[in-house]
Write an enzyme that holds these catalytic residues in place. Structure first.
Site, PDB file in Angstrom:
ATOM      1  N   ASP A 218      30.798 -43.610  28.054  1.00 46.71           N
ATOM      2  CA  ASP A 218      31.332 -42.240  28.118  1.00 46.71           C
ATOM      3  C   ASP A 218      32.425 -42.220  29.178  1.00 46.71           C
ATOM      4  OD1 ASP A 218      31.547 -39.260  28.092  1.00 46.71           O
ATOM      5  OD2 ASP A 218      29.730 -39.415  26.898  1.00 46.71           O
ATOM      6  N   HIS A 243      35.287 -43.160  27.787  1.00 48.77           N
ATOM      7  CA  HIS A 243      35.990 -42.024  27.199  1.00 48.77           C
ATOM      8  C   HIS A 243      37.141 -41.572  28.077  1.00 48.77           C
ATOM      9  CE1 HIS A 243      32.423 -40.658  24.422  1.00 48.77           C
ATOM     10  NE2 HIS A 243      32.785 -41.914  24.231  1.00 48.77           N
TER      11      HIS A 243
END
Length: 399
Positions: A218, A243
């Protein structure tokens, strides 16, 4: 990594770093063994001793939650390992709760003048959590380490592996520095290590994150806010599988005005990632509002990144709701500069703002990004661009 940058970070922010205190008493903890819980002796040592040493080669079994808040002048020399027992029923019921995004955590650490170092490892034993979450998306998974109302904290020269969810949550902190920390969240099954953010910064002021390596599932770093997060420097990171460096998501909660300002992210290597440099905000009915101001993304080198440069004011919101209810987060004084590398599609930069002049003074300079075939497309809407790369985007629709 460039460890010589750290003095520059101190000069940049004028930080007063916590340093290891003169020991009133030094405690060395050894595992109780035979599956016994080492949490009580760890808490007692942190409360009683200026310096707590976990020796190299030893592993503490942490089976119950750790509350080490209200400390003053403490040094944790983590040379061995602290492993959090993956007892999912226990932690789901007893992890310390935080209302923001419904988080729980194994460990809250707070107070003034705290150092954590030593070259050892925090092991979140996340595999059981990755597998369980795959069949139960409502499962509350613990953050490994939460700095809560902590001032003058230095965390450096440690490893963090397999966090069940976020690795670090900096909640209401001031003068917090992470330096030379290595993260790895790698699932050994078909179930990914999801939501394993490296750092989430919340209601905090003057934070430095530097010289670190992150392999996760993430955000590498995320500035999550409810009220105010300001004065953050992120420098010399190597992020894989992430991310991105993300401002947001903002405006998620009705009645809350989010502020993120004075953030610099520089000298970032981003590879095999979903995003590179990103700002994200919610739109739609019943959301909150906010402001993003004075953000610099500089010196990114990206490889196989899906979205190398992003502003998304329609985050997790349908196109119809975005049009009917534009984002209430205003974004201004943003600089994307000296960003190079490759995307996984031909669209290498997408600056998508809501109508109504929600984005202003957005500068884009020195982009050298290409798609996998060598072709590069630059998309934008509802934004006036400045800078020498603005011509790459063509005419944006501004309403």
């Amino acid at each position: 990594m460039h460890l010589t940058l750290l003095p520059l970070l101190v000069a940049f922010f004028g930080l007063a770093f916590a340093t290891a205190p003169s020991a009133r008493a030094s405690c060395t903890l050894k595992p109780l063994g035979q599956g016994k819980d080492d949490s009580p002796q760890f808490i007692a040592a942190m409360q009683a001793c200026s310096t707590v040493v976990i020796p190299e080669g030893s592993t503490l079994n942490i089976s119950t939650r750790l509350n080490t808040t209200g400390l003053t002048n403490r040094h944790l020399s983590l040379q061995g390992t602290m492993r959090f027992n993956p007892n999912i029923p226990y932690w789901s019921e007893n992890g310390f709760p935080f209302p923001f995004q419904t988080q729980i955590t194994f460990w809250i650490l707070g107070g003034t003048n705290i150092v954590v170092d030593g070259g050892g490892t925090l092991d979140g034993a996340g595999q059981a959590w990755y597998d369980a979450f795959a069949s139960n998306s409502s499962l509350l998974r613990p953050v490994t380490l939460t700095l809560f109302q902590a001032t003058n904290v230095l965390v450096q020269d440690i490893f963090m592996i397999n966090s069940p969810e976020w690795f670090n949550f900096v909640n209401e902190g001031k003068n917090v520095t992470f330096n030379n920390v290595t993260f790895n969240a790698a699932s050994t099954s078909s179930h990914g290590a999801s939501n394993t953010d490296g750092w989430d910064i919340y209601r905090s002021d003057t934070v430095v994150i530097s010289n670190s390596v992150i392999n996760n599932g993430d955000d590498c770093v995320s500035f999550k806010v409810s009220l105010h997060t300001t004065n953050v420097l992120v420098a010399n990171l190597n992020c894989t599988g992430s991310h991105g460096i993300s401002v947001g998501s903002l405006g998620q909660f009705a009645g809350v005005f989010d502020i993120v300002e004075n953030v610099t992210a520089t000298n970032i290597r981003m590879s095999n990632a979903e995003n590179g440099a990103r700002i994200k905000a919610f739109a739609g009915s019943g959301v909150g509002s906010g402001m993003v101001n004075n953000i610099t993304f500089s010196g990114f080198i990206e490889s196989a990144v899906d979205n190398p440069v992003v502003i998304d004011q329609c985050y997790e919101t349908s196109a119809a709701d975005c049009e009917a209810f534009p984002s209430n987060v205003f974004i201004s004084n943003i600089l994307f500069t000296t960003i190079s590398g490759t995307g996984t599609s031909s669209v290498v930069a997408d600056l998508a703002c809501s109508p109504g002049a929600r984005c202003s003074n957005i500068t884009v300079d020195n982009l050298a990004l290409t798609g996998p075939s060598g072709k590069a497309e630059f998309e934008c809407q509802n934004v006036n661009l400045t800078g020498n790369a603005a011509s790459l985007f063509g005419a944006c629709t501004v309403t």
